[in-house]
Scaffold this motif. Structure first.
Motif, mmCIF file in Angstrom:
data_model
loop_
_atom_site.group_PDB
_atom_site.id
_atom_site.type_symbol
_atom_site.label_atom_id
_atom_site.label_comp_id
_atom_site.label_asym_id
_atom_site.label_seq_id
_atom_site.Cartn_x
_atom_site.Cartn_y
_atom_site.Cartn_z
ATOM 1 N N VAL A 77 0.867 -1.176 0.000
ATOM 2 C CA VAL A 77 0.000 0.000 0.000
ATOM 3 C C VAL A 77 0.907 1.230 0.000
ATOM 4 O O VAL A 77 1.738 1.389 0.895
ATOM 5 C CB VAL A 77 -0.925 0.028 1.231
ATOM 6 N N THR A 78 0.751 2.084 -1.001
ATOM 7 C CA THR A 78 1.574 3.287 -1.112
ATOM 8 C C THR A 78 0.697 4.520 -0.976
ATOM 9 O O THR A 78 -0.310 4.651 -1.677
ATOM 10 C CB THR A 78 2.321 3.334 -2.456
ATOM 11 N N VAL A 79 1.077 5.413 -0.067
ATOM 12 C CA VAL A 79 0.365 6.679 0.142
ATOM 13 C C VAL A 79 1.282 7.814 -0.285
ATOM 14 O O VAL A 79 2.416 7.917 0.196
ATOM 15 C CB VAL A 79 -0.057 6.860 1.616
ATOM 16 N N ILE A 80 0.788 8.641 -1.196
ATOM 17 C CA ILE A 80 1.572 9.767 -1.714
ATOM 18 C C ILE A 80 0.988 11.070 -1.199
ATOM 19 O O ILE A 80 -0.222 11.276 -1.205
ATOM 20 C CB ILE A 80 1.542 9.790 -3.254
ATOM 21 N N THR A 81 1.860 11.970 -0.760
ATOM 22 C CA THR A 81 1.417 13.310 -0.382
ATOM 23 C C THR A 81 2.403 14.330 -0.933
ATOM 24 O O THR A 81 3.604 14.057 -1.018
ATOM 25 C CB THR A 81 1.295 13.453 1.142
ATOM 26 N N ASN B 110 3.396 -2.663 5.904
ATOM 27 C CA ASN B 110 3.191 -2.733 4.454
ATOM 28 C C ASN B 110 2.619 -1.455 3.858
ATOM 29 O O ASN B 110 2.211 -1.427 2.702
ATOM 30 C CB ASN B 110 2.305 -3.929 4.088
ATOM 31 N N ILE B 111 2.589 -0.369 4.657
ATOM 32 C CA ILE B 111 2.211 0.942 4.124
ATOM 33 C C ILE B 111 3.479 1.763 3.904
ATOM 34 O O ILE B 111 4.269 1.971 4.826
ATOM 35 C CB ILE B 111 1.256 1.701 5.061
ATOM 36 N N LYS B 112 3.665 2.211 2.668
ATOM 37 C CA LYS B 112 4.789 3.080 2.324
ATOM 38 C C LYS B 112 4.262 4.488 2.138
ATOM 39 O O LYS B 112 3.423 4.733 1.269
ATOM 40 C CB LYS B 112 5.466 2.580 1.045
ATOM 41 N N LEU B 113 4.721 5.403 2.955
ATOM 42 C CA LEU B 113 4.266 6.790 2.902
ATOM 43 C C LEU B 113 5.349 7.642 2.258
ATOM 44 O O LEU B 113 6.476 7.716 2.758
ATOM 45 C CB LEU B 113 3.953 7.288 4.314
#
Length: 532
Positions: free
Chosen positions: A31-35, A148-151
């Motif tokens: 899971v990839t979160v982009i900001t 497993n979350i990549k921020l």
């Protein structure tokens, strides 16, 4: 080129709620979160008032909350969606409480529920006057525990990847437009990269920066809405821009500091320059009327009296209670020389919330396959022509959950599209003058504020259209000639959003909710959504 199972664009309450749910459900998937800035710099962070929910069915009811929402939406709410959000909302609120979010309680240990404009009961949970910031904190703390979350911070999304990038002609009539991921500008490396995803979720927030005076942070440039429009997805009801009635009046300061509606819920009174409590002339609910009514009333008083603001009178309120409930408002006012117990607070309306956006169904699905949208960038049908106070954080959690439920059953059947080409910047050069961008932003905000604000006319909308056309042409020429920068793409995005607002306002030949046109002051018998 990177690959991720789930790609979330935006790190506010909608994006983080979705990311947590899919990460917990699929511990073996990425899971990839982009900001585009820091993870906590979101519209969620600036939400002061609270989150609405029926937490005590003995004193309140789903039916009342539904009715209040429908009344505020002025005939354009999707009643099925309203029922979904209201009835599923309390469970989502309890989830974020389980994540660690803390809401204020009274002496007996029960939640201290507040009341805001348009609500018939006390049903607003809050954390002093920084509710959104507290909810954001709890979510980020929880995200930090998920391996497993990549921020990814400081990563600017440029465009959605579709069949267009494979050489196919894609139009709004194309029935099976599919999202394969995004192009991004990595601000650390200054390289444009491809991120391929099986499922992409847009949680990119609002577009308040289209206006000169706004409560939204600098990042709120309508990026998700503009990207979907460029990708030939469906956008709806963009003419309904909510102006918060009570932003602190500080000339030249942007963004405007919000004076939450909860202050009026606790007894604050709006007064004009003569000290008159004027709201009773406009609505029987007086200071607790829905926001569209209060904002127009303030606008009318300002124009009638030739002033740039009105006042919010809190002098009669209990000082200890005020400081306990609104410590940041109290301190902010003191910092500019206003003791709210001795002086009235100067306030004026400011662009606050977009009720329209990316058209979705009740599962947060957009018109583009494998692409979901939730939070302020989405038009779910909940708000209709005007948002009921404190329904936005609730909506974000409910639709993030529903996007999760719908997408987890699909992800295993989706393959990555690895034929997407690299970004082509051949023939472009480094920008020579940033003033070409910064001045265009100022022009856009001036046009939108003067011609497409709280009160509109056909002539103003025509002028706005012509001026936006010119800005668009100049900006596209600059885009084709220069290398990509976040500033240039934000300008492109906010011009697109301005165009969509003006186009929706032009098509709506009536006055309804947040859209008020003096050339068409009556409501039409035809209830319609303006889809672009």
């Amino acid at each position: 080129m990177q690959q991720t199972d789930f790609l979330v664009i935006g790190s506010g309450i909608a994006g983080l709620t979705y990311a947590l749910k899919v990460a917990n459900h699929f511990p073996d998937k990425t899971v990839t979160v982009i900001t585009k800035t820091q993870a906590d710099e979101t519209n969620t962070k600036y939400a002061q008032g609270g989150v609405a929910g029926v937490m005590d069915e003995e004193k309140d009811s789903f039916e009342k909350h539904i009715e209040d929402t429908l009344i505020a939406g002025d005939g354009l709410c999707n009643e099925k969606v309203v029922e979904i959000v209201v009835k599923e909302g309390p469970e989502r609120i309890n989830e974020i409480i389980d994540y660690g979010a803390e809401f204020d309680k009274d002496a007996s240990g029960e939640y201290a529920l507040g009341r805001e404009g348009g609500h018939s009961e006390f049903r607003i949970l809050h954390h002093k006057d920084v509710t959104g910031k507290e909810m954001e904190r709890a979510l980020l703390d929880k995200v930090a525990t998920c391996t497993n979350i990549k921020l990814i911070n400081h990563c600017f999304v440029l465009d959605l990847l579709t069949q267009h990038h494979l050489g196919y002609l894609v139009t709004k009539a194309t029935p099976d437009i599919c999202c394969y991921g995004v192009y991004v500008l990595n601000e650390y490396t200054q390289k444009i990269e491809r991120i391929l995803a099986k499922i992409t979720v847009l949680a990119t927030g609002g577009c308040g920066q289209a206006y000169r005076a706004t409560t939204n942070p600098k990042i709120a440039t309508g990026d998700g809405i503009a990207m979907v429009y460029r990708a030939k997805g469906r956008i709806e009801n963009m003419e309904f821009i909510q102006f918060h009635p009570t932003a602190l009046y500080e000339p030249g300061v942007s963004p405007s500091f919000l004076i939450t509606e909860a202050v009026r819920g606790d007894g604050g009174i709006l007064r004009n320059k003569d000290g008159e409590a004027f709201m009773e002339r406009y609505d029987v609910r007086r200071d607790l009327a829905p926001r569209d009514i209060v904002a127009r009333a303030i606008d009318s008083e300002m124009k009638r009296n030739g002033t740039e603001h009105v006042y919010l009178d809190c002098r009669h309120m209990d000082k200890e209670k005020f400081i306990h409930h609104f410590p940041n408002i109290y301190e902010k006012c003191l910092s500019i020389g206003i003791d709210v117990m001795q002086q009235m607070i100067p306030v004026a309306p400011a662009a606050h919330y977009s009720c329209g956006g990316i058209k979705t169904d009740e599962w947060a699905r957009t018109s583009i396959q494998h692409l979901y949208a939730c939070g302020e960038c989405a038009s779910t049908g909940l708000h209709g022509a005007n948002r009921l106070a404190s329904n936005s954080l609730l909506e974000a959690m409910v639709f993030a959950h529903r996007a999760f439920l719908d997408s987890v059953g699909k992800v295993n059947a989706i393959d990555f599209e690895e034929k997407i080409p690299s970004w082509n910047e051949e023939g472009t050069t480094e920008p020579k003058e940033m003033i070409l961008i910064t001045q265009s932003v100022k022009e856009l905000q001036q046009i939108m504020s003067d011609y497409v604000g709280i009160v509109r006319t056909d002539v103003r909308l025509q002028r706005a259209t012509r001026r936006l056309d010119l800005l668009f042409e100049e900006t596209e020429a600059l885009y084709k000639a220069t290398r990509v920068s976040p500033q240039l793409f934000e300008l492109r995005n906010i011009i697109t959003v301005g165009y969509l607002i003006v186009k929706g306002a032009t098509f709506r030949k009536e006055s309804r909710g947040l859209h008020f046109n003096t050339d068409h002051p009556q409501k039409s018998d035809l209830l319609q959504n303006i889809i672009l």
